[in-house]
Design an enzyme around this catalytic site. Sequence first.
Site, PDB file in Angstrom:
ATOM      1  N   GLU A  51      71.985  75.113   8.876  1.00 27.04           N
ATOM      2  CA  GLU A  51      71.789  73.850   9.602  1.00 27.04           C
ATOM      3  C   GLU A  51      70.312  73.604   9.861  1.00 27.04           C
ATOM      4  OE1 GLU A  51      73.555  73.879  13.525  1.00 27.04           O
ATOM      5  OE2 GLU A  51      73.143  71.754  13.855  1.00 27.04           O
ATOM      6  N   ASP A  60      79.711  68.844  17.837  1.00 24.46           N
ATOM      7  CA  ASP A  60      78.679  69.679  18.448  1.00 24.46           C
ATOM      8  C   ASP A  60      77.937  68.892  19.524  1.00 24.46           C
ATOM      9  OD1 ASP A  60      76.788  71.542  19.124  1.00 24.46           O
ATOM     10  OD2 ASP A  60      75.563  71.253  17.334  1.00 24.46           O
ATOM     11  N   ASP A 102      73.347  68.044  11.061  1.00 23.81           N
ATOM     12  CA  ASP A 102      73.735  67.643  12.416  1.00 23.81           C
ATOM     13  C   ASP A 102      73.062  66.288  12.638  1.00 23.81           C
ATOM     14  OD1 ASP A 102      73.266  67.246  15.267  1.00 23.81           O
ATOM     15  OD2 ASP A 102      73.976  69.292  15.573  1.00 23.81           O
ATOM     16  N   TRP A 128      72.211  78.738  12.260  1.00 28.31           N
ATOM     17  CA  TRP A 128      71.205  77.872  12.867  1.00 28.31           C
ATOM     18  C   TRP A 128      70.341  78.717  13.790  1.00 28.31           C
ATOM     19  CZ3 TRP A 128      70.493  76.849  18.174  1.00 28.31           C
ATOM     20  CH2 TRP A 128      69.400  75.992  18.427  1.00 28.31           C
ATOM     21  N   HIS A 154      69.803  65.735  14.541  1.00 27.18           N
ATOM     22  CA  HIS A 154      68.629  66.511  14.149  1.00 27.18           C
ATOM     23  C   HIS A 154      67.669  65.786  13.211  1.00 27.18           C
ATOM     24  CE1 HIS A 154      70.592  70.647  15.195  1.00 27.18           C
ATOM     25  NE2 HIS A 154      70.544  69.809  16.203  1.00 27.18           N
ATOM     26  N   HIS A 183      77.648  68.515  11.609  1.00 29.45           N
ATOM     27  CA  HIS A 183      77.813  68.597  13.052  1.00 29.45           C
ATOM     28  C   HIS A 183      77.760  67.166  13.546  1.00 29.45           C
ATOM     29  CE1 HIS A 183      76.733  72.961  14.386  1.00 29.45           C
ATOM     30  NE2 HIS A 183      77.900  72.858  13.782  1.00 29.45           N
ATOM     31  N   ASP A 218      73.043  66.090  20.988  1.00 37.63           N
ATOM     32  CA  ASP A 218      74.045  66.777  21.801  1.00 37.63           C
ATOM     33  C   ASP A 218      74.598  66.057  23.021  1.00 37.63           C
ATOM     34  OD1 ASP A 218      74.014  68.949  20.030  1.00 37.63           O
ATOM     35  OD2 ASP A 218      72.240  69.748  20.988  1.00 37.63           O
ATOM     36  N   LYS A 251      66.985  71.343  11.556  1.00 36.81           N
ATOM     37  CA  LYS A 251      66.661  70.632  12.790  1.00 36.81           C
ATOM     38  C   LYS A 251      65.227  70.136  12.719  1.00 36.81           C
ATOM     39  CE  LYS A 251      67.357  70.901  17.756  1.00 36.81           C
ATOM     40  NZ  LYS A 251      67.882  71.651  18.888  1.00 36.81           N
ATOM     41  N   ASP A 295      66.759  63.624  22.179  1.00 40.68           N
ATOM     42  CA  ASP A 295      67.597  64.816  22.178  1.00 40.68           C
ATOM     43  C   ASP A 295      68.919  64.596  21.461  1.00 40.68           C
ATOM     44  OD1 ASP A 295      68.113  67.429  22.677  1.00 40.68           O
ATOM     45  OD2 ASP A 295      68.665  67.171  24.767  1.00 40.68           O
TER      46      ASP A 295
HETATM   47  C1  RNT Z   1      71.375  72.943  18.153  1.00 39.87           C
HETATM   48  C2  RNT Z   1      72.309  72.954  16.994  1.00 39.87           C
HETATM   49  C3  RNT Z   1      73.374  74.012  17.015  1.00 39.87           C
HETATM   50  C4  RNT Z   1      73.913  74.252  18.400  1.00 39.87           C
HETATM   51  C5  RNT Z   1      75.114  75.155  18.449  1.00 39.87           C
HETATM   52  C6  RNT Z   1      75.373  75.642  19.833  1.00 39.87           C
HETATM   53  O1  RNT Z   1      70.524  71.875  18.161  1.00 39.87           O
HETATM   54  O2  RNT Z   1      72.878  71.701  16.849  1.00 39.87           O
HETATM   55  O3  RNT Z   1      74.366  73.682  16.135  1.00 39.87           O
HETATM   56  O4  RNT Z   1      74.243  73.062  19.037  1.00 39.87           O
HETATM   57  O5  RNT Z   1      74.977  76.164  17.558  1.00 39.87           O
HETATM   58 ZN    ZN Z   2      74.449  71.417  15.529  1.00 37.00          ZN
END
Ligand code: RNT
Ligand code: ZN
Length: 420
Positions: A225, A327, A260, A184, A263, A287, A297, A227, A295
């Site tokens: 990955e 994640d 993820d 990523w 994303h 993820h 995470d 985004k 956002d």
């Molecule tokens: C960031 C991604 C990625 C990170 C990690 C730390 O938006 O989700 O996976 O969170 O690699």
């Molecule tokens: Zn991620």
Amino acid sequence: MTVQERYEAARKMYADVGVDTDAAIAKLKEIPVSLHCWQGDDVTGFDHDGPLTGGIQTTGNYPGKAKTPEQLMQDMEEAMSLMPGKKKLNLHASYAIFEKGEFADRDKLEPKHFRKWVDFAKKHHVGIDFNPTFFSHDKVKDGLTLTSPDEETRKFWIEHGKACIRISQYFAEQTGVPCVMNIWTGDGFKDIPADRMGPRVRYKESIDAILSEPFDTNLVKPCVESKVFGIGVEAYTVGSAEFSLSYAAMNKDKCLPLMDNGHYHPLEYVSDKIPAMLCFYPEFALHITRGVRWDSDHVLILDDETKEMAKEIVRDNALDRVYMALDYFDASINRVSALATGFRSWQKALLIALCTPNAMLKALQDTNQMSKLMVMNEAVKMLPIGEIWDEYLRREGVVDDLHFYDEIEKYENEVLEKRN
Ligand code: RNT
Ligand code: ZN
């Protein structure tokens, strides 16, 4: 009533709708879920002093942050003791551990810089997943790494990727568990680019170069990955959804896609993407996180989409085709609590999915009994899943939800507070 007595009553209620809760519990504890080390120290790592870059950010300054490998391992051990089920360790390259006076830049990392993590994994009988770290480093040039127009920069990061393939293979060989290696980058632009394709062509060539490093595809599972945007890179992300899906589709022999769920646009659901992916990809990675407004995470909780994703994997019989990793990172709360809460939430989602009478509900759909399907879906939500969860925790020897925070408080008083 004891937990077991309550469980016995609940077990019968589930049996009445055709669900075997003992089988669900037995299954759940064998599903590996990857636990990310980076919630333990706000994605800092041990190989640099600079800021967190790449369009990700932690906010907050909760006391007790792990500052050394020993502290991070201690915190992860504490968190793991509060989690039922099978774990896997998820590391970033920035968590390399150097001996006193030793240093290797990211392009020169070697398996020996992760030996202590392997010892840690062996001690806990878990496998390891890995991530090259394409951020928080002075060789990120103008926000770009693998996609930079500057050849030197691209070369440095390609070498980093290759080094990580070798380290991933070492992890798999040492632990006997395949290593999922996730690529990523936060590469992108804050404002409207003049060239959207150029960076993507370079990204493709750079990943090709990384994956030209020889590795055993049974041991190392590289993924890409995607985004949609990052903080400070709002206008354009090189590794978009279409880019990574297409890359993985065209390189099926040695690369998987990674989704993820933080994303995507807020009304796009990864739970709906999972079955689409299962039609085409033998394996892929996730993820698991919680997006809040713009956002990704936030710490995972048991919300609707979390439940829906787990349900989709379970009812599509895909538990052995989807690599699941957590994640998220929150620096504003107790980090051990954050690690454990997220892991427990995903375990709960999986348990709910395993205790859902999926065959019965599917039959209603296939015979177009949609009114009854709605009624039954709502009825299933009220089945006593909490009793099954408590019994699962009891069998796993893990503290229950109501007393779980007592352990966190104790650890905070005895260990975390003494760090400051
Ligand atoms: C960031 C991604 C990625 C990170 C990690 C730390 O938006 O989700 O996976 O969170 O690699
Ligand atoms: Zn991620």
